[in-house]
Design a protein around this motif. Structure first.
Motif: not given
Length: 197
Positions: A100-112, A191-194
């Motif tokens: 999941f973190q691999g997907i989250f790291h590279n995805s676009r996230v929409y923030c109000p 993420a830092m370790h990766r």
């Protein structure tokens, strides 16, 4: 032509009327011996490749229209799941936290967003969390069609999130995922370790 020049070497081929002798036959051995006597012995090669100087009978591959000389794979690589698919899979336990973190790291996230730059936080929860969304549709369902927003990557979320804050993905969706401040710290460490080992 079928792999040899009938005019230039017609006197050297045995087998009578244009018929090929079977592989390994006495006629073929005699033919090779005859070529060897004239100083022209050529080892047996598969049909279409007689002669090493590109004279006769060699097949050339049709030109590659792409110009790169590489064949395209028969089956393209599957695209990675979208963030919305990742949220559903992670919420239902069918995806590991690392995936999941691999997907989250590279995805676009929409923030109000509000009138000033920065994240909008919810303080009505046990810990303050920031609502974020996997798609614009999810954001609109939560904040309305005319709501203002900004888009960043998951990696940027982890870099910019204020200390002590968590976030919730798709708060109004069928599958909501909440990461408290401790989980966010673990995500940053992962993420830092990766990235740096």
């Amino acid at each position: 032509m079928y792999g040899y020049d009938q005019t230039a070497s017609a006197g050297h081929h045995s087998g009578g009327h244009g018929q090929h002798a079977p592989h390994g036959s006495h006629a073929q051995q005699a033919q090779q011996a005859q070529h060897a006597q004239h100083g022209q012995y050529v080892p047996h090669q598969p049909h279409g490749q007689h002669g090493q100087h590109g004279q006769h009978g060699q097949h050339q591959a049709p030109p590659d229209p792409s110009g790169y000389g590489q064949q395209q794979p028969l089956y393209p690589e599957p695209s990675p799941p979208s963030l919305g698919e990742g949220v559903r899979a992670f919420a239902t336990g069918t995806m590991s936290p690392e995936d999941f973190q691999g997907i989250f790291h590279n995805s676009r996230v929409y923030c109000p967003r509000g009138d000033t730059p920065g994240f909008l936080a919810l303080h009505s929860t046990q810990q303050p969390v920031i609502p974020m969304f996997s798609t614009l549709k999810e954001l609109r369902a939560y904040a309305g069609k005319e709501s203002r927003y900004f888009v960043i990557t998951g990696a940027e979320v982890l870099d910019l999130l204020p200390s002590g804050y968590g976030f919730v993905l798709d708060i109004e969706g069928d599958h909501r995922v909440v990461f408290d401040a401790k989980a966010v710290t673990e995500m940053v460490d992962f993420a830092m370790h990766r990235m740096y080992g």
